[in-house]
Design a protein around this motif. Structure first.
Motif, short mmCIF file in Angstrom:
data_model
loop_
_atom_site.label_atom_id
_atom_site.label_comp_id
_atom_site.label_asym_id
_atom_site.label_seq_id
_atom_site.Cartn_x
_atom_site.Cartn_y
_atom_site.Cartn_z
N ILE A 1 38.14 43.01 6.26
CA ILE A 1 37.19 42.85 7.37
C ILE A 1 37.57 41.59 8.13
O ILE A 1 37.70 40.51 7.55
CB ILE A 1 35.74 42.75 6.84
CG1 ILE A 1 35.34 44.08 6.18
CG2 ILE A 1 34.77 42.41 7.97
CD1 ILE A 1 34.00 44.04 5.51
N ALA A 2 37.79 41.75 9.42
CA ALA A 2 38.31 40.65 10.24
C ALA A 2 37.32 39.49 10.32
O ALA A 2 36.10 39.68 10.19
CB ALA A 2 38.62 41.16 11.64
N GLU A 3 37.87 38.31 10.55
CA GLU A 3 37.01 37.14 10.77
C GLU A 3 36.56 37.06 12.22
O GLU A 3 35.43 36.67 12.52
CB GLU A 3 37.74 35.86 10.38
CG GLU A 3 36.89 34.61 10.59
CD GLU A 3 37.63 33.33 10.22
OE1 GLU A 3 37.01 32.26 10.30
OE2 GLU A 3 38.82 33.40 9.86
N LYS A 4 37.48 37.42 13.14
CA LYS A 4 37.12 37.35 14.55
C LYS A 4 37.87 38.40 15.36
O LYS A 4 38.90 38.93 14.93
CB LYS A 4 37.40 35.95 15.11
CG LYS A 4 38.86 35.58 15.18
CD LYS A 4 39.03 34.18 15.78
CE LYS A 4 40.52 33.80 15.85
NZ LYS A 4 40.72 32.46 16.45
N VAL A 5 37.35 38.68 16.53
CA VAL A 5 37.96 39.60 17.49
C VAL A 5 38.03 38.90 18.83
O VAL A 5 37.04 38.28 19.27
CB VAL A 5 37.16 40.92 17.61
CG1 VAL A 5 37.77 41.81 18.69
CG2 VAL A 5 37.13 41.64 16.28
N GLU A 6 39.17 39.00 19.48
CA GLU A 6 39.35 38.40 20.81
C GLU A 6 39.49 39.52 21.84
O GLU A 6 40.28 40.44 21.67
CB GLU A 6 40.58 37.51 20.83
CG GLU A 6 40.45 36.31 19.90
CD GLU A 6 41.71 35.47 19.81
OE1 GLU A 6 41.61 34.27 19.53
OE2 GLU A 6 42.81 36.05 20.00
N LEU A 7 38.70 39.43 22.90
CA LEU A 7 38.73 40.42 23.96
C LEU A 7 38.96 39.75 25.30
O LEU A 7 38.64 38.57 25.50
CB LEU A 7 37.40 41.19 24.02
CG LEU A 7 36.88 41.88 22.76
CD1 LEU A 7 35.90 40.96 22.05
CD2 LEU A 7 36.22 43.20 23.09
N GLY A 8 39.50 40.51 26.23
CA GLY A 8 39.69 40.01 27.59
C GLY A 8 39.52 41.16 28.57
O GLY A 8 39.87 42.29 28.26
N GLY A 9 38.98 40.86 29.72
CA GLY A 9 38.79 41.93 30.69
C GLY A 9 38.54 41.42 32.09
O GLY A 9 38.67 40.23 32.39
N THR A 10 38.16 42.37 32.95
CA THR A 10 37.94 42.06 34.36
C THR A 10 36.61 42.65 34.82
O THR A 10 36.15 43.67 34.30
CB THR A 10 39.06 42.61 35.25
OG1 THR A 10 39.12 44.04 35.09
CG2 THR A 10 40.41 42.00 34.90
N ILE A 11 36.05 42.00 35.83
CA ILE A 11 34.82 42.46 36.48
C ILE A 11 35.13 42.52 37.98
O ILE A 11 35.44 41.49 38.59
CB ILE A 11 33.65 41.50 36.22
CG1 ILE A 11 33.53 41.19 34.73
CG2 ILE A 11 32.36 42.05 36.79
CD1 ILE A 11 32.87 39.86 34.45
N ARG A 12 35.06 43.71 38.55
CA ARG A 12 35.38 43.89 39.97
C ARG A 12 34.16 44.45 40.69
O ARG A 12 33.49 45.34 40.17
CB ARG A 12 36.57 44.83 40.13
CG ARG A 12 37.83 44.39 39.38
CD ARG A 12 38.93 45.44 39.45
NE ARG A 12 40.02 45.11 38.56
CZ ARG A 12 41.08 44.36 38.90
NH1 ARG A 12 41.15 43.89 40.14
NH2 ARG A 12 42.02 44.09 38.03
N PHE A 13 33.92 43.94 41.91
CA PHE A 13 32.71 44.38 42.60
C PHE A 13 32.84 44.14 44.10
O PHE A 13 33.60 43.29 44.57
CB PHE A 13 31.48 43.64 42.06
CG PHE A 13 31.66 42.13 41.96
CD1 PHE A 13 31.36 41.31 43.03
CD2 PHE A 13 32.13 41.55 40.80
CE1 PHE A 13 31.52 39.93 42.95
CE2 PHE A 13 32.30 40.18 40.69
CZ PHE A 13 32.00 39.37 41.78
N LEU A 14 32.09 44.93 44.84
CA LEU A 14 31.94 44.76 46.28
C LEU A 14 30.45 44.70 46.58
O LEU A 14 29.77 45.73 46.62
CB LEU A 14 32.59 45.93 47.04
CG LEU A 14 34.11 45.92 47.17
CD1 LEU A 14 34.61 47.22 47.78
CD2 LEU A 14 34.58 44.74 48.02
N PHE A 15 29.92 43.49 46.76
CA PHE A 15 28.51 43.28 47.05
C PHE A 15 28.35 42.72 48.46
O PHE A 15 29.23 42.03 48.97
CB PHE A 15 27.89 42.28 46.06
CG PHE A 15 27.83 42.77 44.65
CD1 PHE A 15 27.52 44.09 44.36
CD2 PHE A 15 28.06 41.90 43.59
CE1 PHE A 15 27.46 44.54 43.04
CE2 PHE A 15 27.99 42.33 42.28
CZ PHE A 15 27.69 43.66 42.00
N LYS A 16 27.20 42.99 49.07
CA LYS A 16 26.92 42.44 50.40
C LYS A 16 26.70 40.93 50.31
O LYS A 16 27.29 40.16 51.06
CB LYS A 16 25.71 43.14 51.01
CG LYS A 16 25.97 44.59 51.43
CD LYS A 16 24.74 45.20 52.09
CE LYS A 16 25.03 46.62 52.54
NZ LYS A 16 23.85 47.26 53.17
#
Length: 394
Positions: A247-262
């Motif tokens: 069972i892992a001690e930690k998990v590393e994640l990475g990602g993006t958030i893209r949006f077009l707001f007024k």
């Protein structure tokens, strides 16, 4: 301008050779030392005033015979951390680095455009800044701006081209207003308690918590945001665990958030709060700890209506038809947006998708390639839009 197409035709071999050379020797952001030197020396040999900006960036200034406005033409130079699988004779020689986004073509097109426009120097009223930008994939434009690239002389308008395989070769994508998404990146670490997979009750599983977080984040864009506003929340990498029975001690994640707001600033703040709320809630419920870091990238890219008109006019003169212009927007991020937030700007797309030539793979794909027959259109568009902008009194 009468012999412009003939001039470009005579330089097409050099244009393609430059692109293939850059493709063979790709360099990551702020490591474009070879590319930068080639560009610097090339512009210097054209008689331009040349300087380095933002580490490996290059800016060449062409001053016309008379004073006037200043227009900026921009190309990006950096490659991606991608292993190329095209098998091309000019494939990348730098293992794990590849031009998988068309920047090699952008650089070559602008270099040839600079050569042609230098020949028109005595007929130019105003200035042209040829901007070769480093590190587009990680927001290098702002560094150039912070070092004064838009000043001395002050830039009055900016234009950029993106070669684009989602559009067919022969098409050109043009639209006004917001055309590419604002981008925020994130890094997330979920920490639990390591243990034996045969005794899960003695451990705290960060992998299980991470899967819940990944799935629950999707509910934000489908349940908490107005469906008329485009948004994507994507996890692009995940790393955790050292063995099948541990069972892992930690998990590393990475990602993006893209949006077009007024209202981009206000809505972005609310959106990031929603994301952390979900992560915090699941982490507390499952007994794990989290560390979340948001990494600002670029705002949305805004095309100025007047600049759109210059490009549409040039497109008709370049392609000779009026039915190939496509109104086009997408959710990719592009740090040309930093220029568009400060001066009247436009970034437009030259179609490169050709099934027969195999240039139909998406950007950032290991099989990505461009239709080199379209490079000449980019050169002509650069030349025509720059001269039209400078010659227009408005």
């Amino acid at each position: 301008m009468k012999y412009l197409k003939k001039e470009i035709k005579e330089l097409e071999g050099e244009l393609i050779n430059l692109r293939r050379d850059f493709h063979m020797y790709p360099e990551l952001g702020y490591e474009e030392y070879r590319t930068s030197k080639i560009v610097y020396d090339y512009l210097k040999n054209l008689g331009l005033e040349v300087k380095n900006v933002a580490k490996t960036g290059v800016v060449g200034l062409l001053q016309g015979r008379e004073p006037g406005k200043t227009v900026m033409l921009r190309a990006d130079m950096d490659a991606l951390p991608q292993m190329e699988k095209t098998g091309l004779p000019y494939k990348s020689t730098n293992k794990g680095v590849m031009h998988a986004c068309g920047h090699d073509g952008h650089t070559a097109m602008l270099m040839i455009a600079a050569k042609i426009l230098s020949n028109y120097k005595d007929n130019i009223k105003g200035n042209i800044k040829f901007v070769f930008q480093p590190n587009e994939e990680e927001a290098g434009a702002l560094d150039m701006i912070n070092e004064g690239m838009l000043d001395n002389p002050k830039v009055d308008g900016a234009l950029g081209i993106h070669l684009w395989t989602p559009l067919k070769s022969g098409e050109i994508g043009i639209a006004e207003g917001p055309i590419m998404a604002a981008l925020e990146e994130f890094e997330l670490t979920i920490t639990g308690k390591s243990g034996h997979t045969g005794s899960p009750h003695t451990a705290i599983d960060p992998i299980l918590a991470s899967t819940n977080i990944i799935q629950s984040l999707q509910s934000i864009q489908t349940r908490e945001i107005n469906p008329l506003f485009p948004i994507t929340i994507m996890v692009g990498k995940i790393n955790g665990g050292t063995g099948r029975n541990i069972i892992a001690e930690k998990v590393e994640l990475g990602g993006t958030i893209r949006f077009l707001f007024k209202d981009e600033v206000r809505e972005k703040k609310i959106l990031l709060e929603k994301i952390e709320r979900v992560i915090k809630g699941i982490s507390e419920a499952m007994g794990v700890e989290y560390n979340l870091k948001f990494i600002p990238s670029n705002p949305s890219l805004l095309n100025n209506a007047n600049m759109v008109n210059y490009v549409k006019k040039a497109a008709f003169e370049t392609y000779g038809v009026d039915n190939n212009v496509v109104e086009y927007r997408n959710m990719a991020g592009e740090d040309f947006a930093e220029f568009s937030q400060r001066v009247p700007s436009i970034l437009y797309f030259i179609g490169n998708g050709n099934d027969e030539k195999g240039t139909n793979y998406p950007h950032h794909h290991p099989m990505f390639n461009i239709d080199e027959d379209t490079l000449k259109y980019g050169v002509e568009m650069h030349v025509r839009t720059a001269l039209d902008f400078l010659n227009n009194k408005n």
